[in-house]
Motif scaffolding. Structure first.
Motif, PDB file in Angstrom:
ATOM      1  N   ARG A   8       9.722   1.192  18.589  1.00 33.38           N
ATOM      2  CA  ARG A   8       8.837   0.039  18.360  1.00 33.38           C
ATOM      3  C   ARG A   8       7.410   0.446  18.023  1.00 33.38           C
ATOM      4  NH1 ARG A   8      11.383  -2.950  23.609  1.00 33.38           N
ATOM      5  NH2 ARG A   8      13.428  -3.408  22.682  1.00 33.38           N
ATOM      6  N   ALA A   9       6.845   1.376  18.777  1.00 37.71           N
ATOM      7  CA  ALA A   9       5.466   1.803  18.506  1.00 37.71           C
ATOM      8  C   ALA A   9       5.379   2.520  17.167  1.00 37.71           C
ATOM      9  CB  ALA A   9       4.976   2.714  19.632  1.00 37.71           C
ATOM     10  N   LEU A  10       6.354   3.402  16.883  1.00 40.92           N
ATOM     11  CA  LEU A  10       6.349   4.135  15.614  1.00 40.92           C
ATOM     12  C   LEU A  10       6.436   3.176  14.436  1.00 40.92           C
ATOM     13  CD1 LEU A  10       8.255   7.395  14.804  1.00 40.92           C
ATOM     14  CD2 LEU A  10       8.399   5.469  13.240  1.00 40.92           C
ATOM     15  N   LEU A  11       7.307   2.184  14.537  1.00 40.69           N
ATOM     16  CA  LEU A  11       7.473   1.230  13.435  1.00 40.69           C
ATOM     17  C   LEU A  11       6.210   0.403  13.221  1.00 40.69           C
ATOM     18  CD1 LEU A  11      11.126   0.051  14.128  1.00 40.69           C
ATOM     19  CD2 LEU A  11      10.347   1.348  12.140  1.00 40.69           C
ATOM     20  N   ALA A  12       5.542   0.038  14.302  1.00 45.46           N
ATOM     21  CA  ALA A  12       4.301  -0.726  14.175  1.00 45.46           C
ATOM     22  C   ALA A  12       3.230   0.095  13.467  1.00 45.46           C
ATOM     23  CB  ALA A  12       3.818  -1.163  15.558  1.00 45.46           C
ATOM     24  N   VAL A  13       3.111   1.377  13.841  1.00 48.27           N
ATOM     25  CA  VAL A  13       2.121   2.259  13.207  1.00 48.27           C
ATOM     26  C   VAL A  13       2.470   2.481  11.737  1.00 48.27           C
ATOM     27  CG1 VAL A  13       1.198   4.601  13.170  1.00 48.27           C
ATOM     28  CG2 VAL A  13       1.491   3.414  15.348  1.00 48.27           C
ATOM     29  N   LEU A  14       3.752   2.733  11.470  1.00 49.33           N
ATOM     30  CA  LEU A  14       4.184   2.968  10.086  1.00 49.33           C
ATOM     31  C   LEU A  14       3.932   1.740   9.219  1.00 49.33           C
ATOM     32  CD1 LEU A  14       5.627   4.781   8.016  1.00 49.33           C
ATOM     33  CD2 LEU A  14       7.801   3.811   8.805  1.00 49.33           C
ATOM     34  N   PHE A  15       4.239   0.557   9.742  1.00 47.44           N
ATOM     35  CA  PHE A  15       4.005  -0.683   8.989  1.00 47.44           C
ATOM     36  C   PHE A  15       2.519  -0.848   8.665  1.00 47.44           C
ATOM     37  CE2 PHE A  15       2.994  -5.215   8.766  1.00 47.44           C
ATOM     38  CZ  PHE A  15       3.871  -5.639   7.791  1.00 47.44           C
ATOM     39  N   SER A  16       1.656  -0.573   9.638  1.00 43.93           N
ATOM     40  CA  SER A  16       0.207  -0.705   9.421  1.00 43.93           C
ATOM     41  C   SER A  16      -0.287   0.268   8.355  1.00 43.93           C
ATOM     42  CB  SER A  16      -0.540  -0.466  10.729  1.00 43.93           C
ATOM     43  OG  SER A  16      -0.169  -1.422  11.699  1.00 43.93           O
ATOM     44  N   ILE A  17       0.210   1.519   8.421  1.00 41.79           N
ATOM     45  CA  ILE A  17      -0.210   2.539   7.441  1.00 41.79           C
ATOM     46  C   ILE A  17       0.234   2.155   6.033  1.00 41.79           C
ATOM     47  CG2 ILE A  17       0.159   4.923   6.694  1.00 41.79           C
ATOM     48  CD1 ILE A  17       0.285   5.688   9.666  1.00 41.79           C
ATOM     49  N   LEU A  18       1.508   1.772   5.906  1.00 41.23           N
ATOM     50  CA  LEU A  18       2.037   1.426   4.582  1.00 41.23           C
ATOM     51  C   LEU A  18       1.362   0.176   4.023  1.00 41.23           C
ATOM     52  CD1 LEU A  18       5.847   2.127   5.125  1.00 41.23           C
ATOM     53  CD2 LEU A  18       4.203   3.525   3.865  1.00 41.23           C
ATOM     54  N   LEU A  19       1.123  -0.807   4.891  1.00 40.31           N
ATOM     55  CA  LEU A  19       0.442  -2.022   4.439  1.00 40.31           C
ATOM     56  C   LEU A  19      -0.979  -1.710   3.974  1.00 40.31           C
ATOM     57  CD1 LEU A  19       0.468  -5.100   4.101  1.00 40.31           C
ATOM     58  CD2 LEU A  19      -0.351  -5.276   6.472  1.00 40.31           C
ATOM     59  N   GLY A  20      -1.689  -0.899   4.777  1.00 41.80           N
ATOM     60  CA  GLY A  20      -3.053  -0.522   4.398  1.00 41.80           C
ATOM     61  C   GLY A  20      -3.086   0.264   3.105  1.00 41.80           C
ATOM     62  N   LEU A  21      -2.131   1.172   2.932  1.00 37.24           N
ATOM     63  CA  LEU A  21      -2.055   1.975   1.711  1.00 37.24           C
ATOM     64  C   LEU A  21      -1.857   1.094   0.488  1.00 37.24           C
ATOM     65  CD1 LEU A  21      -1.740   4.726   0.216  1.00 37.24           C
ATOM     66  CD2 LEU A  21       0.702   4.601   0.771  1.00 37.24           C
ATOM     67  N   ASN A  22      -0.902   0.165   0.582  1.00 37.36           N
ATOM     68  CA  ASN A  22      -0.598  -0.685  -0.563  1.00 37.36           C
ATOM     69  C   ASN A  22      -1.744  -1.644  -0.883  1.00 37.36           C
ATOM     70  OD1 ASN A  22       2.481  -0.575  -1.636  1.00 37.36           O
ATOM     71  ND2 ASN A  22       2.384   0.077   0.493  1.00 37.36           N
ATOM     72  N   LEU A  23      -2.371  -2.208   0.144  1.00 35.48           N
ATOM     73  CA  LEU A  23      -3.500  -3.102  -0.093  1.00 35.48           C
ATOM     74  C   LEU A  23      -4.685  -2.339  -0.692  1.00 35.48           C
ATOM     75  CD1 LEU A  23      -3.412  -5.362   3.102  1.00 35.48           C
ATOM     76  CD2 LEU A  23      -2.714  -5.968   0.771  1.00 35.48           C
ATOM     77  N   GLY A  24      -4.893  -1.112  -0.193  1.00 31.74           N
ATOM     78  CA  GLY A  24      -5.982  -0.298  -0.715  1.00 31.74           C
ATOM     79  C   GLY A  24      -5.783   0.052  -2.175  1.00 31.74           C
ATOM     80  N   LEU A  25      -4.563   0.413  -2.538  1.00 24.47           N
ATOM     81  CA  LEU A  25      -4.272   0.751  -3.930  1.00 24.47           C
ATOM     82  C   LEU A  25      -4.450  -0.457  -4.850  1.00 24.47           C
ATOM     83  CD1 LEU A  25      -1.089   3.007  -3.473  1.00 24.47           C
ATOM     84  CD2 LEU A  25      -3.378   3.746  -4.124  1.00 24.47           C
ATOM     85  N   PHE A  26      -4.055  -1.628  -4.336  1.00 29.19           N
ATOM     86  CA  PHE A  26      -4.094  -2.827  -5.174  1.00 29.19           C
ATOM     87  C   PHE A  26      -5.523  -3.366  -5.352  1.00 29.19           C
ATOM     88  CE2 PHE A  26      -3.729  -7.435  -5.865  1.00 29.19           C
ATOM     89  CZ  PHE A  26      -2.910  -7.442  -6.980  1.00 29.19           C
ATOM     90  N   PHE A  27      -6.266  -3.436  -4.250  1.00 28.32           N
ATOM     91  CA  PHE A  27      -7.588  -4.091  -4.314  1.00 28.32           C
ATOM     92  C   PHE A  27      -8.741  -3.127  -4.582  1.00 28.32           C
ATOM     93  CE2 PHE A  27      -5.184  -7.206  -1.755  1.00 28.32           C
ATOM     94  CZ  PHE A  27      -5.406  -8.340  -2.521  1.00 28.32           C
ATOM     95  N   LEU A  28      -8.646  -1.886  -4.117  1.00 27.29           N
ATOM     96  CA  LEU A  28      -9.774  -0.963  -4.230  1.00 27.29           C
ATOM     97  C   LEU A  28      -9.692  -0.066  -5.459  1.00 27.29           C
ATOM     98  CD1 LEU A  28     -10.191   0.076  -0.476  1.00 27.29           C
ATOM     99  CD2 LEU A  28     -11.387  -1.727  -1.748  1.00 27.29           C
ATOM    100  N   LEU A  29      -8.521   0.455  -5.743  1.00 26.99           N
ATOM    101  CA  LEU A  29      -8.387   1.397  -6.854  1.00 26.99           C
ATOM    102  C   LEU A  29      -8.032   0.710  -8.167  1.00 26.99           C
ATOM    103  CD1 LEU A  29      -6.602   4.423  -5.121  1.00 26.99           C
ATOM    104  CD2 LEU A  29      -9.050   3.998  -5.451  1.00 26.99           C
ATOM    105  N   ASN A  30      -7.519  -0.515  -8.048  1.00 29.79           N
ATOM    106  CA  ASN A  30      -7.210  -1.297  -9.250  1.00 29.79           C
ATOM    107  C   ASN A  30      -6.296  -0.541 -10.212  1.00 29.79           C
ATOM    108  OD1 ASN A  30      -7.351  -3.622 -10.801  1.00 29.79           O
ATOM    109  ND2 ASN A  30      -9.055  -2.841 -12.040  1.00 29.79           N
ATOM    110  N   ILE A  31      -5.238   0.086  -9.637  1.00 32.34           N
ATOM    111  CA  ILE A  31      -4.299   0.830 -10.479  1.00 32.34           C
ATOM    112  C   ILE A  31      -3.369  -0.155 -11.180  1.00 32.34           C
ATOM    113  CG2 ILE A  31      -4.388   2.858  -8.983  1.00 32.34           C
ATOM    114  CD1 ILE A  31      -1.704   2.068  -7.857  1.00 32.34           C
ATOM    115  N   PRO A  32      -2.704   0.254 -12.281  1.00 35.88           N
ATOM    116  CA  PRO A  32      -1.827  -0.648 -13.035  1.00 35.88           C
ATOM    117  C   PRO A  32      -0.774  -1.297 -12.134  1.00 35.88           C
ATOM    118  CG  PRO A  32      -2.186   1.370 -14.256  1.00 35.88           C
ATOM    119  CD  PRO A  32      -2.795   1.585 -12.899  1.00 35.88           C
ATOM    120  N   SER A  33      -0.431  -2.532 -12.461  1.00 30.68           N
ATOM    121  CA  SER A  33       0.481  -3.315 -11.627  1.00 30.68           C
ATOM    122  C   SER A  33       1.863  -2.673 -11.497  1.00 30.68           C
ATOM    123  CB  SER A  33       0.615  -4.728 -12.192  1.00 30.68           C
ATOM    124  OG  SER A  33       1.111  -4.696 -13.521  1.00 30.68           O
TER     125      SER A  33
END
Length: 220
Positions: A8-33
């Motif tokens: 449970r703890a590992l999955l929560a941490v992994l979900f947060s990391i992956l969500l942050g990574l994807n949001l960062g790539l989409f909103f901050l780096l503005n890479i192609p869709s």
């Protein structure tokens, strides 16, 4: 789907990391869709892999004091007569080994109802789980169940090349119930059983097992 407490703890941490990574790539780096779509798909697959690894399905256990149930999900890789030195001091036993791949349920269940007569954790190597010496050289936990006077079976949790954490929830002199959870091994591993010579083995090499469901052997 029930998720095991070990994940449970590992999955929560992994979900947060992956969500942050994807949001960062989409909103901050503005890479192609199309790249954000690919990275999002890879992230989802990675999360689902870990999610299925830590699943903990409910099992209806039919208890029987004459039967030895599978302690783990996996595949039978060894059935042979051999000697066991740690507890049985070189006496001959029937060894049945179950290999657990990363896609199996990794909950370990008591194969019998009885008393934990012996418990010991061993530090060790991380050879691949099917290596002949993994049973005696890898990190492992050994438990001996006393079913009734004079009848004992040994169960050994063995870490593999990727499985580097064994969890065991029982201790010496504890009474346990057949089919109830006694431990968990993370990421591919093996469980060995050492049975009395007069036990009648009911499985064969290559057979798929389900913990708490498959009948490994019947006692004389």
């Amino acid at each position: 789907m029930n998720i095991h407490k070990e994940g449970r703890a590992l999955l929560a941490v992994l979900f947060s990391i992956l969500l942050g990574l994807n949001l960062g790539l989409f909103f901050l780096l503005n890479i192609p869709s199309h790249w954000t779509g690919i990275i999002g798909a890879i992230s989802l697959i990675l999360f689902l892999f870990f999610l299925q690894f830590f699943r903990n399905p409910s099992r209806k256990i039919e208890m029987n004091d004459k039967q030895i149930l599978a302690p783990a999900d996996g595949k039978i890789v060894v059935i042979e007569k051999t000697t066991e030195d740690e507890y049985f001091r070189g006496k001959e036993r029937i060894q049945v080994s179950i290999f657990m791949s990363p896609i199996n349920v990794h909950v370990n269940r008591n194969p019998v109802t009885g008393l934990i007569k012996y418990f010991k954790y061993h530090e060790g190597k991380y050879l691949v789980a099917w290596h002949p010496k993994s049973s005696t050289e890898n990190e492992r936990t050994t438990l001996v169940y006393q079913i009734h006077k004079g009848v004992e079976i040994l169960v050994r949790q063995i870490a593999g090349a990727a499985a580097r954490r064994i969890k065991c929830y029982v201790q010496e002199n504890q009474s346990v119930i057949q089919g109830k959870e006694f431990g968990f091994i993370k990421f591919g591993s093996r469980v060995d059983l050492f049975l009395p010579l007069d036990a009648v083995v009911k499985v064969e090499i290559g057979q798929v097992t389900q913990g708490g469901q498959t009948i490994i052997a019947e006692l004389a």
